[in-house]
Motif scaffolding. Structure first.
Motif, PDB file in Angstrom:
ATOM      1  N   ILE A 119     -45.924  69.370   0.332  1.00 16.36           N
ATOM      2  CA  ILE A 119     -45.058  69.140   2.230  1.00 16.36           C
ATOM      3  C   ILE A 119     -46.244  69.088   2.445  1.00 16.36           C
ATOM      4  N   THR A 120     -46.038  67.859   3.595  1.00 16.08           N
ATOM      5  CA  THR A 120     -47.525  67.802   5.013  1.00 16.08           C
ATOM      6  C   THR A 120     -46.716  67.894   6.373  1.00 16.08           C
ATOM      7  N   ASP A 121     -47.222  67.481   7.105  1.00 18.90           N
ATOM      8  CA  ASP A 121     -46.571  67.833   7.944  1.00 18.90           C
ATOM      9  C   ASP A 121     -46.101  66.265   8.614  1.00 18.90           C
ATOM     10  N   GLU A 122     -46.302  65.497   7.962  1.00 21.79           N
ATOM     11  CA  GLU A 122     -45.416  64.477   7.917  1.00 21.79           C
ATOM     12  C   GLU A 122     -43.971  63.616   7.063  1.00 21.79           C
ATOM     13  N   THR A 123     -44.139  65.236   6.049  1.00 22.27           N
ATOM     14  CA  THR A 123     -42.920  65.247   5.039  1.00 22.27           C
ATOM     15  C   THR A 123     -41.684  65.083   5.803  1.00 22.27           C
ATOM     16  N   ARG A 124     -40.389  64.294   5.264  1.00 24.13           N
ATOM     17  CA  ARG A 124     -39.595  64.424   6.344  1.00 24.13           C
ATOM     18  C   ARG A 124     -38.419  64.320   5.181  1.00 24.13           C
ATOM     19  N   LEU A 125     -38.596  63.996   3.973  1.00 24.76           N
ATOM     20  CA  LEU A 125     -36.909  62.983   3.870  1.00 24.76           C
ATOM     21  C   LEU A 125     -37.544  63.067   2.739  1.00 24.76           C
ATOM     22  N   LEU A 126     -36.954  63.844   1.550  1.00 30.69           N
ATOM     23  CA  LEU A 126     -36.875  64.556   0.329  1.00 30.69           C
ATOM     24  C   LEU A 126     -35.670  63.646  -0.665  1.00 30.69           C
ATOM     25  N   LEU A 127     -36.517  62.836  -1.891  1.00 28.69           N
ATOM     26  CA  LEU A 127     -35.697  62.155  -2.765  1.00 28.69           C
ATOM     27  C   LEU A 127     -35.107  62.331  -3.833  1.00 28.69           C
ATOM     28  N   TRP A 128     -34.037  63.353  -4.156  1.00 27.81           N
ATOM     29  CA  TRP A 128     -33.531  64.584  -5.370  1.00 27.81           C
ATOM     30  C   TRP A 128     -33.090  64.073  -6.395  1.00 27.81           C
ATOM     31  N   CYS A 129     -33.001  64.084  -7.497  1.00 23.40           N
ATOM     32  CA  CYS A 129     -32.112  63.332  -8.436  1.00 23.40           C
ATOM     33  C   CYS A 129     -31.641  64.332  -9.241  1.00 23.40           C
ATOM     34  N   HIS A 130     -30.175  64.862  -9.443  1.00 29.59           N
ATOM     35  CA  HIS A 130     -29.184  65.738  -9.600  1.00 29.59           C
ATOM     36  C   HIS A 130     -27.883  65.497 -10.446  1.00 29.59           C
ATOM     37  N   PRO A 131     -28.126  65.151 -12.085  1.00 28.18           N
ATOM     38  CA  PRO A 131     -29.299  65.987 -12.748  1.00 28.18           C
ATOM     39  C   PRO A 131     -29.861  64.735 -12.925  1.00 28.18           C
ATOM     40  N   HIS A 132     -31.416  65.421 -14.020  1.00 31.05           N
ATOM     41  CA  HIS A 132     -32.310  63.788 -13.508  1.00 31.05           C
ATOM     42  C   HIS A 132     -32.197  63.061 -14.303  1.00 31.05           C
TER      43      HIS A 132
ATOM     44  N   THR B 246     -36.094  58.540   8.864  1.00 29.68           N
ATOM     45  CA  THR B 246     -37.569  58.438   8.843  1.00 29.68           C
ATOM     46  C   THR B 246     -37.637  57.459   9.730  1.00 29.68           C
ATOM     47  N   GLU B 247     -38.597  57.655  10.313  1.00 34.59           N
ATOM     48  CA  GLU B 247     -40.371  56.665  11.163  1.00 34.59           C
ATOM     49  C   GLU B 247     -40.756  56.559  10.355  1.00 34.59           C
ATOM     50  N   PRO B 248     -41.283  55.338  10.610  1.00 34.89           N
ATOM     51  CA  PRO B 248     -42.923  54.556  10.410  1.00 34.89           C
ATOM     52  C   PRO B 248     -44.010  55.613   9.825  1.00 34.89           C
ATOM     53  N   GLY B 249     -44.876  55.619   8.753  1.00 31.55           N
ATOM     54  CA  GLY B 249     -45.665  56.850   8.614  1.00 31.55           C
ATOM     55  C   GLY B 249     -45.238  58.064   8.005  1.00 31.55           C
ATOM     56  N   ASP B 250     -43.880  58.464   8.018  1.00 33.26           N
ATOM     57  CA  ASP B 250     -42.946  59.418   7.734  1.00 33.26           C
ATOM     58  C   ASP B 250     -43.472  59.851   6.520  1.00 33.26           C
ATOM     59  N   GLY B 251     -43.525  61.064   5.875  1.00 31.98           N
ATOM     60  CA  GLY B 251     -43.745  60.799   4.583  1.00 31.98           C
ATOM     61  C   GLY B 251     -41.851  61.044   3.926  1.00 31.98           C
ATOM     62  N   VAL B 252     -42.159  60.291   2.629  1.00 34.27           N
ATOM     63  CA  VAL B 252     -40.575  60.478   1.602  1.00 34.27           C
ATOM     64  C   VAL B 252     -41.078  61.366   0.652  1.00 34.27           C
ATOM     65  N   LEU B 253     -40.621  62.256  -0.048  1.00 30.10           N
ATOM     66  CA  LEU B 253     -40.923  63.044  -0.657  1.00 30.10           C
ATOM     67  C   LEU B 253     -40.264  62.831  -2.054  1.00 30.10           C
ATOM     68  N   THR B 254     -40.914  63.259  -3.353  1.00 30.33           N
ATOM     69  CA  THR B 254     -39.975  62.982  -4.661  1.00 30.33           C
ATOM     70  C   THR B 254     -40.335  63.183  -5.638  1.00 30.33           C
ATOM     71  N   VAL B 255     -40.260  63.457  -6.629  1.00 28.47           N
ATOM     72  CA  VAL B 255     -40.783  64.697  -8.604  1.00 28.47           C
ATOM     73  C   VAL B 255     -40.904  63.143  -9.549  1.00 28.47           C
ATOM     74  N   ALA B 256     -42.268  63.752  -9.982  1.00 29.34           N
ATOM     75  CA  ALA B 256     -41.884  62.425 -11.096  1.00 29.34           C
ATOM     76  C   ALA B 256     -41.994  63.268 -12.383  1.00 29.34           C
ATOM     77  N   PRO B 257     -41.444  62.525 -13.839  1.00 28.47           N
ATOM     78  CA  PRO B 257     -41.196  61.155 -13.684  1.00 28.47           C
ATOM     79  C   PRO B 257     -39.715  61.424 -12.546  1.00 28.47           C
ATOM     80  N   ILE B 258     -39.590  59.726 -12.821  1.00 26.61           N
ATOM     81  CA  ILE B 258     -38.485  59.349 -12.009  1.00 26.61           C
ATOM     82  C   ILE B 258     -38.090  58.309 -12.074  1.00 26.61           C
ATOM     83  N   TYR B 259     -36.575  57.596 -11.797  1.00 26.05           N
ATOM     84  CA  TYR B 259     -36.195  56.300 -11.937  1.00 26.05           C
ATOM     85  C   TYR B 259     -36.815  56.167 -10.784  1.00 26.05           C
ATOM     86  N   PRO B 260     -37.447  54.631 -11.723  1.00 24.01           N
ATOM     87  CA  PRO B 260     -38.603  53.902 -10.590  1.00 24.01           C
ATOM     88  C   PRO B 260     -38.196  53.760  -8.883  1.00 24.01           C
TER      89      PRO B 260
END
Length: 399
Positions: A171-184, A119-133
């Motif tokens: 998800i927006t136009d800025e979103t680039r990366l999804l941090l996923w936890c599997h299993p959660h 990603t670049e500065p300003g890009d979105g990093v998306l995750t779900v909550a609750p989540i490992y801090p």
């Protein structure tokens, strides 16, 4: 059982001694985050390491390496890379290649490296909550835009679930990366195929890169459950994914700092490695030895561990049933339990975790750090004796 999961290990006052160069007998200091963060009268069921001795085969392999006596800069041995390839095929049905692997000190650094690499500065990093801090901190630490969407809270009979509509709406136009936890982590959910299929579809539809933290994948607690890597189930994701594995949770090796990023895409792999240069230290020689021994010889120990954890899960569920207003869905994986105390006898407390610490002498992880105040995470990866002591203390406030 062939292995001892019942005898408590004294992690506060080790009784081993070493001999100093002047031959005086001295007591070494081996501070533990879990056991030395709080006072001696506190029972710690918080940070995610277990109170069991690691597999004997791992201990023996480390002892042999220590006997060599030279601890210079190491290299990741081909034998370890092959051991992980073999483990992946036998446990997940995924044929990975040795050159897909990038070994590094841990999964948390890998999350940050992925943000810097993809990603670049300003890009979105998306995750779900609750989540490992640490998931919630990656964007801020790397100068990116934090984006978070809530899981669906459990109903009367169902557990936590993925709200695909809410995820896509986030998800927006800025979103680039999804941090996923599997299993959660922290809910212990093993995601269904339908949930993962929906996730895979929107990742491809929105041209995202996904980092799948699968650290707890070898600790599925339901009988007959089978983990399958996200990138293996949906081959279309393989070229846009980083899969994170480590022996740390499964075999209680967290302090040896050895984890692996599996990156099939050669271009992504180069970007990841280039960013890591200068930010990550060289491989931990003892951690690499431990990882190979665990993957080659640790399976019998793991199978017994699973039986122990299943018993602890039953014990915990029976106890929670006596605590009015406490929400709890038994985890399908991990040795972590996620408790909703908002309607409990501690529901009026600003922090139930602090109340349990101060008034019951039990240290749990505060749900606020996971994005959910009023919840706590309890680590039942300890001996039955220590777990029972902690639950009895919690009875005094919750029952």
């Amino acid at each position: 059982m062939k292995f001892d999961f019942a005898t408590p290990v004294d992690r506060r006052q080790p009784h081993h001694h070493i001999e100093s160069l002047d031959t005086e007998r001295v007591r070494p200091q081996w501070p533990s985050q879990k056991w030395h963060t709080y006072a001696d009268d506190i029972l710690p069921l918080w940070v995610a390491d277990m109170d069991f001795r690691s597999p004997p085969a791992v201990i023996e392999a480390i002892q042999q390496r220590v006997a060599h006596g030279v601890f210079g800069y190491g290299l990741v041995p081909e034998s370890l890379r092959q051991a992980l390839c073999d483990w992946s095929v036998s446990h997940y049905g995924w044929e990975i290649q040795q050159d897909w692997q990038h070994w590094l000190p841990g999964v948390v650094p890998a999350l940050h490296l992925a943000s810097l690499a993809f990603t670049e500065p300003g890009d979105g990093v998306l995750t779900v909550a609750p989540i490992y801090p640490p998931f919630l901190q990656v964007a801020r630490h790397t100068g990116r835009l934090p984006q978070t969407v809530d899981l669906q809270s459990p109903g009367e009979d169902e557990g936590w679930s993925l709200d695909l509509d809410a995820l896509e709406a986030a998800i927006t136009d800025e979103t680039r990366l999804l941090l996923w936890c599997h299993p959660h982590n922290p809910t212990g959910r093993q995601w269904t195929h339908e949930e993962l299929a929906g996730l895979a579809a929107l990742v491809e539809r929105h041209d995202l890169i996904v980092v799948s933290d699968e650290l707890h994948c070898d600790l599925l607690l339901d009988e007959g459950a089978q983990h399958r890597a996200l990138a293996e189930v949906f081959p279309g994701l393989a070229e846009r994914s980083v899969t994170l594995w480590a022996p740390s949770k499964t075999f209680n090796l967290a302090g040896l700092t050895a984890a692996c990023a599996v990156i099939p895409n050669a271009s992504f792999r180069k970007r990841f490695r280039d960013v890591a240069k200068g930010l990550m230290p060289d491989a931990n020689v003892l951690g690499l030895v431990a990882a190979e021994a665990a993957y080659r010889h640790g399976e019998p120990w793991r199978q017994e561990l699973l039986q122990v954890l299943r018993g602890h899960r039953r014990l915990l569920a029976e106890r929670v049933a006596r605590w009015p207003g406490v929400g709890f869905k038994a985890p399908q994986s991990t040795y972590l339990a996620w408790l909703d105390l908002r309607q409990s006898r501690l529901g009026n407390e600003s922090s139930p975790a602090i109340a349990l610490l101060d008034r019951a002498g039990v240290a749990l992880s505060d749900g606020a750090a996971f994005g959910y105040p009023g919840f706590v995470r309890l680590n039942f990866g300890t001996t039955a004796e220590q777990l029972e002591q902690a639950l009895e203390r919690m009875d005094n406030l919750l029952a």
